[in-house]
Design an enzyme around this catalytic site. Structure first.
Site, PDB file in Angstrom:
ATOM      1  N   ASN A  54       0.824  -1.212   0.000  1.00  0.00           N
ATOM      2  CA  ASN A  54       0.000   0.000   0.000  1.00  0.00           C
ATOM      3  C   ASN A  54       0.856   1.259   0.000  1.00  0.00           C
ATOM      4  O   ASN A  54       0.451   2.291  -0.544  1.00  0.00           O
ATOM      5  CB  ASN A  54      -0.931   0.016   1.211  1.00  0.00           C
ATOM      6  CG  ASN A  54      -2.028  -1.021   1.104  1.00  0.00           C
ATOM      7  OD1 ASN A  54      -2.313  -1.524   0.022  1.00  0.00           O
ATOM      8  ND2 ASN A  54      -2.650  -1.366   2.225  1.00  0.00           N
ATOM      9  N   ASP A 101       2.457   0.886  -9.995  1.00  0.00           N
ATOM     10  CA  ASP A 101       1.109   0.318 -10.003  1.00  0.00           C
ATOM     11  C   ASP A 101       1.130  -1.143 -10.448  1.00  0.00           C
ATOM     12  O   ASP A 101       0.286  -1.941 -10.031  1.00  0.00           O
ATOM     13  CB  ASP A 101       0.217   1.145 -10.934  1.00  0.00           C
ATOM     14  CG  ASP A 101      -1.248   0.734 -10.855  1.00  0.00           C
ATOM     15  OD1 ASP A 101      -1.746   0.534  -9.732  1.00  0.00           O
ATOM     16  OD2 ASP A 101      -1.889   0.603 -11.903  1.00  0.00           O
ATOM     17  N   ASP A 104       2.911  -3.356  -7.231  1.00  0.00           N
ATOM     18  CA  ASP A 104       2.428  -3.392  -5.848  1.00  0.00           C
ATOM     19  C   ASP A 104       1.795  -4.746  -5.523  1.00  0.00           C
ATOM     20  O   ASP A 104       1.987  -5.294  -4.430  1.00  0.00           O
ATOM     21  CB  ASP A 104       1.471  -2.235  -5.545  1.00  0.00           C
ATOM     22  CG  ASP A 104       0.330  -2.130  -6.551  1.00  0.00           C
ATOM     23  OD1 ASP A 104       0.207  -3.003  -7.435  1.00  0.00           O
ATOM     24  OD2 ASP A 104      -0.450  -1.163  -6.455  1.00  0.00           O
ATOM     25  N   ARG A 109       2.238 -10.380  -3.067  1.00  0.00           N
ATOM     26  CA  ARG A 109       2.374 -11.838  -3.137  1.00  0.00           C
ATOM     27  C   ARG A 109       3.766 -12.295  -2.709  1.00  0.00           C
ATOM     28  O   ARG A 109       3.923 -13.355  -2.105  1.00  0.00           O
ATOM     29  CB  ARG A 109       2.049 -12.317  -4.560  1.00  0.00           C
ATOM     30  CG  ARG A 109       0.566 -12.147  -4.912  1.00  0.00           C
ATOM     31  CD  ARG A 109       0.255 -12.662  -6.294  1.00  0.00           C
ATOM     32  NE  ARG A 109       0.684 -11.765  -7.344  1.00  0.00           N
ATOM     33  CZ  ARG A 109       0.031 -10.670  -7.718  1.00  0.00           C
ATOM     34  NH1 ARG A 109      -1.074 -10.314  -7.076  1.00  0.00           N
ATOM     35  NH2 ARG A 109       0.472  -9.915  -8.706  1.00  0.00           N
ATOM     36  N   ASP A 122      -5.511  -0.088  -4.185  1.00  0.00           N
ATOM     37  CA  ASP A 122      -5.015   0.029  -5.553  1.00  0.00           C
ATOM     38  C   ASP A 122      -6.048   0.693  -6.456  1.00  0.00           C
ATOM     39  O   ASP A 122      -5.755   1.664  -7.169  1.00  0.00           O
ATOM     40  CB  ASP A 122      -4.660  -1.361  -6.075  1.00  0.00           C
ATOM     41  CG  ASP A 122      -3.910  -1.313  -7.401  1.00  0.00           C
ATOM     42  OD1 ASP A 122      -3.497  -0.220  -7.808  1.00  0.00           O
ATOM     43  OD2 ASP A 122      -3.751  -2.365  -8.032  1.00  0.00           O
ATOM     44  N   HIS A 123      -7.286   0.189  -6.422  1.00  0.00           N
ATOM     45  CA  HIS A 123      -8.334   0.743  -7.284  1.00  0.00           C
ATOM     46  C   HIS A 123      -8.690   2.173  -6.873  1.00  0.00           C
ATOM     47  O   HIS A 123      -8.989   3.011  -7.731  1.00  0.00           O
ATOM     48  CB  HIS A 123      -9.576  -0.138  -7.235  1.00  0.00           C
ATOM     49  CG  HIS A 123      -9.355  -1.510  -7.795  1.00  0.00           C
ATOM     50  ND1 HIS A 123      -8.496  -1.751  -8.847  1.00  0.00           N
ATOM     51  CD2 HIS A 123      -9.870  -2.722  -7.455  1.00  0.00           C
ATOM     52  CE1 HIS A 123      -8.490  -3.041  -9.131  1.00  0.00           C
ATOM     53  NE2 HIS A 123      -9.311  -3.654  -8.302  1.00  0.00           N
ATOM     54  N   ASP A 126      -6.053   4.450  -8.227  1.00  0.00           N
ATOM     55  CA  ASP A 126      -6.215   4.545  -9.685  1.00  0.00           C
ATOM     56  C   ASP A 126      -7.338   5.510 -10.059  1.00  0.00           C
ATOM     57  O   ASP A 126      -7.245   6.233 -11.055  1.00  0.00           O
ATOM     58  CB  ASP A 126      -6.512   3.169 -10.279  1.00  0.00           C
ATOM     59  CG  ASP A 126      -5.291   2.264 -10.297  1.00  0.00           C
ATOM     60  OD1 ASP A 126      -4.170   2.794 -10.160  1.00  0.00           O
ATOM     61  OD2 ASP A 126      -5.454   1.044 -10.432  1.00  0.00           O
TER      62      ASP A 126
END
EC number: 2.7.8.2
Length: 335
Positions: A54, A101, A104, A109, A122-123, A126
């Site tokens: 994040n 982007d 991340d 993972r 993330d969204h 964006d």
């Protein structure tokens, strides 16, 4: 504890419970993705394992916004010629944002820290970045000389972002086309570089064969891409945002809940509508600033409230990798 109007708790206990069941799922592969995967893989290996995904996402957003601001300040009507360095800075900021982007999720993972909060973060970032990317592209080709096209291009980007997440809300799968966000960001980076080295006047050059300026070929490309994407999105939507709206629909999808029709995000646009309806009894410029601050405050309080609420429910930190992490939440299309 902060007052609810300052720091709300937007999610109900039922929504938080359903959030635990959310699994990120995506499909499709864009044209440039296979070529960029080695670069992204190399880049994520350079990151320290303690760096939270994040923090990468937010850092990329802030960098993109800060590098776009000089360009916006230099060209308030999108008709001016900005300094050379402003275009270079904008192109560099957008490329770095695109890179961050893309990695991340890989960092999440890699550190076993994937969670629904990361997807939402993330969204949400964006949805904000989309505004600055669209403005940068319009300034790069001096689209302010044609205000109607400028208005169209600004809002078509926001509409496409919202539509992409709308079809995800309906189908449960985030689908990527052959020409998707990565290709668009690289193309806009190239537009900024062309404007830096050739000047924005190059976009006013008229191609005599068709009688159109170069800038309109970029607009035609946007029109064609929008038509194809809309067909793909709405085929799924009918078969089955941006800013705060983009975050809201992502939250609704992840918590498997309905989208509320009543939203404080409408206060700012409502003020502008009422001012126009009553023949601008308050100066439009003043109302626009008021609407901006109301919308900014509303978006920040909503985003902060949702992030803190989800983090507390999942027993994780927003900007730190916790010793306790939620189970793997990802079904990715490109790993």
């Amino acid at each position: 504890m902060a007052a609810p109007w300052v720091l709300p708790a937007p999610l109900s206990p039922a929504q938080l419970k359903r959030l635990e069941q959310h699994r990120y799922s995506s499909a499709g592969r864009s044209l440039l993705e296979p070529w960029l995967q080695p670069y992204w893989g190399w880049l994520v290996e350079r990151l320290p394992p303690w760096l939270a995904p994040n923090a990468i996402t937010l850092g990329g957003l802030l960098l993109n916004c800060l590098t776009a601001l000089p360009l916006i300040a230099s060209c308030p009507t999108a008709t001016e010629q900005a300094p050379f360095w402003a275009y270079i800075l904008g192109a560099l900021g957008l490329f770095i944002y695109q890179s961050l982007d893309a990695i991340d999720g890989k960092q999440a993972r890699r550190t076993n820290s994937s969670s629904p909060l990361g997807e939402l973060f993330d969204h949400g970032c964006d949805s904000i970045s989309t505004v600055f990317v669209v403005l940068g592209s319009c300034i790069a080709i001096r689209l302010g000389t044609n205000p109607d096209w400028l208005f169209f291009c600004c809002f078509v980007g926001l509409f496409m972002f919202y539509s992409a997440h709308w079809q995800t809300y309906v189908s449960g799968i985030l689908r990527f086309g052959k020409v998707d966000v990565t290709e668009v960001q690289i193309a806009i980076t190239m537009l900024l570089l062309v404007s830096a080295f050739c000047g924005t006047a190059v976009w006013d050059y008229k191609v005599h064969l068709v009688g159109l300026e170069l800038k309109f070929f970029a607009v035609v490309g946007i029109l064609c891409g929008t038509a194809v994407s809309c067909f793909n999105y709405f085929r799924i939507i009918f078969g089955g945002g941006v800013g705060k709206n983009g975050s809201t629909i992502a939250v609704a999808h992840m918590t498997k809940s309905e989208i509320s029709l009543q939203d404080t995000a409408f206060i700012g646009p409502g003020l502008l509508f009422l001012d126009q309806y009553f023949n601008s009894f308050i100066d439009e410029y003043v109302v626009l600033w008021i609407a901006l601050f109301i919308s900014l405050f509303d978006m920040l309080r909503y985003a902060t409230g949702v992030c803190l609420q989800i983090a507390a429910h999942l027993h994780i930190h927003v900007f730190r990798i916790s010793s306790h992490q939620a189970p793997e939440q990802v079904q990715n299309h490109n790993d």
